[in-house]
Design an enzyme around this catalytic site. Structure first.
Site, mmCIF file in Angstrom:
data_model
loop_
_atom_site.group_PDB
_atom_site.id
_atom_site.type_symbol
_atom_site.label_atom_id
_atom_site.label_comp_id
_atom_site.label_asym_id
_atom_site.label_seq_id
_atom_site.Cartn_x
_atom_site.Cartn_y
_atom_site.Cartn_z
ATOM 1 N NE ARG A 102 -4.042 -1.930 2.080
ATOM 2 C CZ ARG A 102 -4.000 -3.009 2.830
ATOM 3 N NH1 ARG A 102 -3.028 -3.143 3.723
ATOM 4 N NH2 ARG A 102 -4.908 -3.938 2.706
ATOM 5 C CE LYS A 124 -2.093 13.557 -14.544
ATOM 6 N NZ LYS A 124 -2.462 14.041 -15.879
ATOM 7 C CD GLU A 166 5.273 17.405 -22.805
ATOM 8 O OE1 GLU A 166 4.740 18.393 -22.248
ATOM 9 O OE2 GLU A 166 4.612 16.479 -23.327
ATOM 10 C CE LYS A 208 3.784 17.362 -14.010
ATOM 11 N NZ LYS A 208 4.064 16.109 -14.702
ATOM 12 C CD GLU A 218 -5.329 16.264 -15.645
ATOM 13 O OE1 GLU A 218 -4.264 15.667 -15.382
ATOM 14 O OE2 GLU A 218 -5.862 16.262 -16.746
ATOM 15 N NE ARG A 222 -1.022 16.731 -12.878
ATOM 16 C CZ ARG A 222 -0.337 15.864 -12.172
ATOM 17 N NH1 ARG A 222 -0.665 15.614 -10.916
ATOM 18 N NH2 ARG A 222 0.689 15.227 -12.691
ATOM 19 C CG ASN A 226 -3.544 17.656 -20.076
ATOM 20 O OD1 ASN A 226 -2.464 17.099 -19.876
ATOM 21 N ND2 ASN A 226 -4.632 17.370 -19.388
ATOM 22 C CG HIS A 229 -0.543 17.099 -23.992
ATOM 23 N ND1 HIS A 229 0.169 18.280 -24.001
ATOM 24 C CD2 HIS A 229 0.344 16.143 -23.595
ATOM 25 C CE1 HIS A 229 1.414 18.052 -23.598
ATOM 26 N NE2 HIS A 229 1.544 16.766 -23.355
ATOM 27 C CG HIS A 233 -3.058 12.534 -25.840
ATOM 28 N ND1 HIS A 233 -3.576 13.081 -24.690
ATOM 29 C CD2 HIS A 233 -1.746 12.308 -25.584
ATOM 30 C CE1 HIS A 233 -2.608 13.193 -23.783
ATOM 31 N NE2 HIS A 233 -1.494 12.731 -24.306
ATOM 32 C CG HIS A 246 4.239 12.459 -25.866
ATOM 33 N ND1 HIS A 246 2.880 12.398 -26.055
ATOM 34 C CD2 HIS A 246 4.436 13.318 -24.838
ATOM 35 C CE1 HIS A 246 2.281 13.181 -25.178
ATOM 36 N NE2 HIS A 246 3.209 13.754 -24.418
HETATM 37 N N1 NAD Z 1 3.607 10.618 -15.121
HETATM 38 C C1 NAD Z 1 3.555 11.716 -15.836
HETATM 39 O O1 NAD Z 1 3.177 12.797 -15.357
HETATM 40 C C2 NAD Z 1 3.968 11.674 -17.277
HETATM 41 C C3 NAD Z 1 4.104 12.865 -17.998
HETATM 42 C C4 NAD Z 1 4.534 12.803 -19.309
HETATM 43 C C5 NAD Z 1 4.790 11.580 -19.903
HETATM 44 N N2 NAD Z 1 4.626 10.437 -19.181
HETATM 45 C C6 NAD Z 1 4.918 9.128 -19.789
HETATM 46 O O2 NAD Z 1 6.291 9.082 -20.114
HETATM 47 C C7 NAD Z 1 6.484 8.136 -21.154
HETATM 48 C C8 NAD Z 1 7.462 8.699 -22.147
HETATM 49 O O3 NAD Z 1 8.665 8.972 -21.481
HETATM 50 P P1 NAD Z 1 10.025 9.202 -22.280
HETATM 51 O O4 NAD Z 1 9.768 10.138 -23.396
HETATM 52 O O5 NAD Z 1 11.032 9.520 -21.283
HETATM 53 O O6 NAD Z 1 10.272 7.795 -23.004
HETATM 54 P P2 NAD Z 1 10.958 6.429 -22.501
HETATM 55 O O7 NAD Z 1 10.873 6.279 -21.067
HETATM 56 O O8 NAD Z 1 10.397 5.358 -23.384
HETATM 57 O O9 NAD Z 1 12.482 6.674 -22.925
HETATM 58 C C9 NAD Z 1 12.794 6.837 -24.270
HETATM 59 C C10 NAD Z 1 13.955 5.926 -24.689
HETATM 60 O O10 NAD Z 1 15.165 6.493 -24.203
HETATM 61 C C11 NAD Z 1 15.923 5.496 -23.493
HETATM 62 N N3 NAD Z 1 16.690 6.230 -22.510
HETATM 63 C C12 NAD Z 1 16.244 6.780 -21.350
HETATM 64 N N4 NAD Z 1 17.222 7.494 -20.781
HETATM 65 C C13 NAD Z 1 18.310 7.377 -21.564
HETATM 66 C C14 NAD Z 1 19.630 7.915 -21.506
HETATM 67 N N5 NAD Z 1 19.998 8.765 -20.543
HETATM 68 N N6 NAD Z 1 20.495 7.577 -22.485
HETATM 69 C C15 NAD Z 1 20.116 6.778 -23.505
HETATM 70 N N7 NAD Z 1 18.878 6.261 -23.622
HETATM 71 C C16 NAD Z 1 17.993 6.561 -22.667
HETATM 72 C C17 NAD Z 1 14.885 4.561 -22.962
HETATM 73 O O11 NAD Z 1 15.434 3.296 -22.703
HETATM 74 C C18 NAD Z 1 13.900 4.512 -24.129
HETATM 75 O O12 NAD Z 1 14.347 3.620 -25.102
HETATM 76 C C19 NAD Z 1 5.129 7.839 -21.748
HETATM 77 O O13 NAD Z 1 4.736 6.548 -21.389
HETATM 78 C C20 NAD Z 1 4.216 8.881 -21.106
HETATM 79 O O14 NAD Z 1 2.904 8.407 -20.916
HETATM 80 C C21 NAD Z 1 4.234 10.470 -17.891
#
Ligand code: NAD
Length: 345
Positions: A102, A124, A166, A208, A218, A222, A226, A229, A233, A246
């Protein structure tokens, strides 16, 4: 450097640190979660749970495998689970940390620009389910976020540019001086200049962080995060995940949000032009896709996270002045057909 935020009773401390200090004072009992691309940043003597790189790690089977890993590691509630990676690793690790016992202590070490400025902060958590992105998740802020900008040196260019969209969005929400830096110093930004990046990351976290402090779950402000977005999306779902990163989709969505705001008589024309020029300067595709207009519109209607029947849009009057509003469908169609730019030249 350090900052603390309070999200719905949870305190998150963010530290900007060097690679040499990244693992200082980390509890020996911690379990680290990483993928093949981020495992290189881990200390050698720690327990590791490896997940596949990329979006497929945000799945029910991987969540179950991670929970089993926490159980096997005999992790107690006060020990930390540490997600080291991009938004994918952060989202999955945070959800597992929230569910296991938990809630056990969560530390995030974001290694992509997107995760540093966005995914790691604000609580999130989530996985993809039933064909829908982030449809299963909770709110569970990390206790600690450790950011080491040096990790960005190994990040592939496309991933870097994805995070940069972003950063642009966040500057639009509330930092004129960051927006100007992005306009005036594209070479330093593209070269991942450490000073510029550090400043951009802090600025995005501050913006943020203050928004999420006011509205963790949200129900109000918040939603401003978006910006762009709703369009992004829908584009991602029509084009298939991966065809556009993205961030590329967000940049395209920011351009559409400017046009929609212009068509609705909300967005200042000079500001909309400025945003478009900035996005173009960084090489994002910002032109409309009239051939996909109908499909994109249909995808907006199917968005499971919308409220009510009519999509609502985050729009801006100008930099720092953001609102959420319903917009006449005819205007949305006009923008998607590629006629929106006429409204601001
Ligand atoms: N929780 C939230 O508030 C929130 C906000 C925005 C996005 N997200 C989520 O984040 C995800 C996307 O995240 P992302 O864009 O970081 O993609 P990701 O986590 O898939 O990373 C992108 C790629 O880069 C590689 N990588 C990561 N760090 C590296 C480094 N330092 N050197 C070399 N390679 C590296 C990873 O292995 C992957 O192949 C989505 O699933 C999205 O839904 C969440």
């Amino acid at each position: 450097m350090q900052r603390s935020f309070t999200f719905g009773g949870y305190e998150t401390t963010v530290t900007m640190t060097s690679r040499g200090r990244l693992w200082n004072a980390l509890d020996d009992r911690s379990l680290l979660v990483a993928d093949a691309n981020t495992a290189a940043y881990l200390p050698v003597d720690r327990r590791l749970h490896e997940v596949p790189a990329g979006e497929r790690a945000k799945s029910w089977p991987e969540l179950e495998r991670l929970l089993a890993g926490l159980l096997d590691a005999d992790l107690t509630r006060d020990a930390s689970v540490v997600g080291v990676g991009g938004g994918v690793v952060c989202d999955l690790t945070a959800l597992a940390a929230n569910l296991y016992l938990r809630g056990c202590r969560l530390v995030l070490v974001p290694t992509t620009l997107l995760a540093m400025v966005d995914a790691s902060l604000g609580g999130k958590t989530g996985i993809n389910f039933g064909g829908f992105k982030n449809i299963v998740g909770t709110f569970y802020p990390a206790s600690e976020i450790r950011i080491c900008p040096e990790t960005l040196t190994t990040l592939p260019e496309r991933e870097y540019r994805s995070g940069l969209a972003e950063v642009i969005k966040t500057a639009m929400l509330g930092d004129e001086s960051l927006f100007e830096t992005l306009e005036q110093e594209p070479e330093r930004v593209a070269a991942r200049d450490a000073a510029v990046l550090e400043r951009a990351v802090w600025s995005c976290l501050d913006i943020k962080g203050s928004i999420v402090e006011a509205d963790l779950t949200e129900t109000g402000v918040r939603a401003h995060l978006n910006l762009g977005h709703t369009f992004a999306h829908a584009l991602e779902s029509v084009e298939g995940l991966g065809a556009w990163s993205h961030g590329e989709a967000v940049a395209w969505g920011l351009a559409r949000a400017m046009e929609l705001g212009g068509a609705a008589g909300i967005t200042d024309g000079a500001y909309a032009r400025r945003v478009r020029e900035l996005l173009e300067r960084y090489g994002y595709r910002v032109g409309p896709l009239p051939e996909a207009a109908q499909q994109i519109r249909a995808a907006m209607q199917k968005d499971k996270k919308r409220r009510g029947d009519r999509p609502r849009f985050v729009l801006q009057r100008e930099l720092g002045s953001t609102l959420v509003t319903e917009v006449d469908s005819a205007l949305v169609d006009r923008v998607l057909r590629g006629e929106g730019r006429r409204d601001y030249g």
